[in-house]
Design an enzyme around this catalytic site. Structure first.
Site, PDB file in Angstrom:
ATOM      1  N   TRP A  12      50.199  42.487  28.857  1.00 43.00           N
ATOM      2  CA  TRP A  12      49.204  43.264  28.099  1.00 43.00           C
ATOM      3  C   TRP A  12      49.791  43.918  26.856  1.00 43.00           C
ATOM      4  O   TRP A  12      49.062  44.470  26.038  1.00 43.00           O
ATOM      5  CB  TRP A  12      48.566  44.330  29.012  1.00 43.00           C
ATOM      6  CG  TRP A  12      47.469  43.782  29.872  1.00 43.00           C
ATOM      7  CD1 TRP A  12      47.214  42.454  30.144  1.00 43.00           C
ATOM      8  CD2 TRP A  12      46.462  44.526  30.569  1.00 43.00           C
ATOM      9  NE1 TRP A  12      46.119  42.337  30.969  1.00 43.00           N
ATOM     10  CE2 TRP A  12      45.642  43.604  31.248  1.00 43.00           C
ATOM     11  CE3 TRP A  12      46.191  45.882  30.702  1.00 43.00           C
ATOM     12  CZ2 TRP A  12      44.557  43.986  32.034  1.00 43.00           C
ATOM     13  CZ3 TRP A  12      45.099  46.276  31.487  1.00 43.00           C
ATOM     14  CH2 TRP A  12      44.295  45.339  32.146  1.00 43.00           C
ATOM     15  N   LYS A  13      51.124  43.910  26.750  1.00 42.98           N
ATOM     16  CA  LYS A  13      51.784  44.549  25.592  1.00 42.98           C
ATOM     17  C   LYS A  13      51.286  45.993  25.459  1.00 42.98           C
ATOM     18  O   LYS A  13      51.024  46.631  26.476  1.00 42.98           O
ATOM     19  CB  LYS A  13      51.552  43.729  24.318  1.00 42.98           C
ATOM     20  CG  LYS A  13      51.873  42.251  24.543  1.00 42.98           C
ATOM     21  CD  LYS A  13      51.899  41.439  23.294  1.00 42.98           C
ATOM     22  CE  LYS A  13      52.212  39.987  23.653  1.00 42.98           C
ATOM     23  NZ  LYS A  13      52.426  39.147  22.499  1.00 42.98           N
ATOM     24  N   HIS A  98      61.560  39.955  25.755  1.00 43.66           N
ATOM     25  CA  HIS A  98      60.439  39.418  24.982  1.00 43.66           C
ATOM     26  C   HIS A  98      60.805  39.435  23.507  1.00 43.66           C
ATOM     27  O   HIS A  98      61.492  40.354  23.046  1.00 43.66           O
ATOM     28  CB  HIS A  98      59.181  40.255  25.242  1.00 43.66           C
ATOM     29  CG  HIS A  98      57.953  39.631  24.672  1.00 43.66           C
ATOM     30  ND1 HIS A  98      57.646  39.718  23.336  1.00 43.66           N
ATOM     31  CD2 HIS A  98      56.988  38.878  25.239  1.00 43.66           C
ATOM     32  CE1 HIS A  98      56.528  39.040  23.108  1.00 43.66           C
ATOM     33  NE2 HIS A  98      56.106  38.524  24.248  1.00 43.66           N
ATOM     34  N   GLU A 100      59.265  40.280  20.995  1.00 46.97           N
ATOM     35  CA  GLU A 100      58.887  41.522  20.298  1.00 46.97           C
ATOM     36  C   GLU A 100      59.909  42.630  20.553  1.00 46.97           C
ATOM     37  O   GLU A 100      60.155  43.466  19.682  1.00 46.97           O
ATOM     38  CB  GLU A 100      57.466  41.949  20.722  1.00 46.97           C
ATOM     39  CG  GLU A 100      56.422  41.040  20.078  1.00 46.97           C
ATOM     40  CD  GLU A 100      55.141  40.850  20.872  1.00 46.97           C
ATOM     41  OE1 GLU A 100      54.864  41.650  21.792  1.00 46.97           O
ATOM     42  OE2 GLU A 100      54.420  39.876  20.575  1.00 46.97           O
ATOM     43  N   GLY A 235      49.563  36.478  26.647  1.00 46.98           N
ATOM     44  CA  GLY A 235      49.335  37.773  25.999  1.00 46.98           C
ATOM     45  C   GLY A 235      47.850  38.047  25.845  1.00 46.98           C
ATOM     46  O   GLY A 235      47.156  38.440  26.782  1.00 46.98           O
ATOM     47  N   GLY A 236      47.327  37.790  24.636  1.00 52.82           N
ATOM     48  CA  GLY A 236      45.946  38.121  24.286  1.00 52.82           C
ATOM     49  C   GLY A 236      44.909  37.687  25.307  1.00 52.82           C
ATOM     50  O   GLY A 236      43.986  38.453  25.627  1.00 52.82           O
TER      51      GLY A 236
HETATM   52  P1  PGA Z   1      49.922  35.401  23.224  1.00 52.75           P
HETATM   53  O1  PGA Z   1      51.265  36.207  23.642  1.00 52.75           O
HETATM   54  O2  PGA Z   1      49.431  34.718  24.465  1.00 52.75           O
HETATM   55  O3  PGA Z   1      48.994  36.456  22.734  1.00 52.75           O
HETATM   56  O4  PGA Z   1      50.325  34.420  22.166  1.00 52.75           O
HETATM   57  C1  PGA Z   1      52.169  35.667  24.551  1.00 52.75           C
HETATM   58  C2  PGA Z   1      53.311  36.616  24.799  1.00 52.75           C
HETATM   59  O5  PGA Z   1      53.797  37.246  23.835  1.00 52.75           O
HETATM   60  O6  PGA Z   1      53.767  36.782  25.935  1.00 52.75           O
END
Ligand code: PGA
Length: 254
Positions: A12-13, A98, A100, A235-236
């Site tokens: 979910w970030k 990750h 990020e 993610g999204g």
């Molecule tokens: P995303 O992100 O599915 O929104 O591309 C994947 C992730 O960063 O784990």
């Protein structure tokens, strides 16, 4: 050789608040109503929601994980969370490395290795992320870069039971772009073979290698069908139960 049970994990970030419980609850409901899902399913919400989600999901199939942990178990690290704290809150896994985190917080593979080892010490499943940038892929360096990240990030006690690898090309995250299925297959084969070299054939065969980066209900089936892809890090499309279910249900018996 039997294939490892797939894992579909939602990252979910920095999204979600207490009201997002309804998404977790409805996902757990979908899972409970469909006993034929042949995959582990996990949500990794922000740390603020872990304890509440874990408590609410007791007795459900839906697992809860963290998105990062510190390498040490306690101490003077303002704002950080240890693996033990995640476990105490009810998480059974944690994402480490990750892209990020690597980009925004300057985390090196050595940092990631220490975090993964801390996860293991607290009996958490470590989901170790690796992936090349767009420039690295264009330069033909993707396999090398990912191989180097993998060997630097893999802790000594890595085994099939405590470690998952997530291949996430940086340029595919949140962009709607995905590598060709051939490129995904090539990378996953490469990761499997690197793991064999480090951990031996049997252990390496049991490690789940997830694909991540713009996995959506529309492309999940073809990505998950690639050899050596043992699930997804999403993610999204994991923020809404309905979208995430569209991915998880790839593993439902038809
Ligand atoms: P995303 O992100 O599915 O929104 O591309 C994947 C992730 O960063 O784990």
């Amino acid at each position: 050789m039997t294939k490892p049970r797939p894992l579909v994990a939602g990252n979910w970030k920095m999204n979600g608040a207490r009201a997002s419980w309804k998404e977790a609850e409805s996902l757990a409901g979908l899972l409970a109503a469909d006993p034929e899902v042949r995959a582990d399913v996990m949500l990794c919400p922000p740390t603020t929601l872990i304890a509440e989600f874990a408590q609410g999901l007791k007795g459900s199939e839906l697992l809860v994980g963290g998105q990062d942990c510190h390498g040490e178990s306690s101490g003077a690290h303002t704002g950080d969370i240890s693996a033990g704290m995640l476990a105490d809150a009810g998480a059974t896994a944690v994402i480490v490395g990750h892209s990020e985190r690597r980009a925004d917080h300057g985390e090196t593979s050595e940092d990631v290795r220490i975090k993964a080892a801390a996860a293991h010490k607290s009996e958490l499943l470590a989901i170790i992320c690796v992936g090349e940038t767009e420039t690295e892929r264009k330069q033909g360096e993707a396999l090398n870069v990912v191989g180097t990240q993998l060997s630097g990030s893999l802790p000594e006690k890595a085994q099939a039971g405590n470690t998952v690898i997530a291949y996430e090309p940086v340029w595919a995250i949140g962009t709607g772009l995905t590598p060709t299925l051939d490129d995904v297959g090539e990378m996953h084969r490469h990761i499997r073979s690197e793991l064999k070299g480090k951990l031996g054939e049997a252990e390496a065969a049991g490690i789940r290698i997830l694909y991540g980066g713009s996995v959506k209900p529309v492309n999940a089936a073809e990505l998950m069908a690639v050899t050596d892809v043992n699930g997804a890090l999403v993610g999204g499309a994991s923020l809404k139960a309905e979208d995430f279910w569209g991915i998880v249900s790839v593993y439902a018996e038809k």
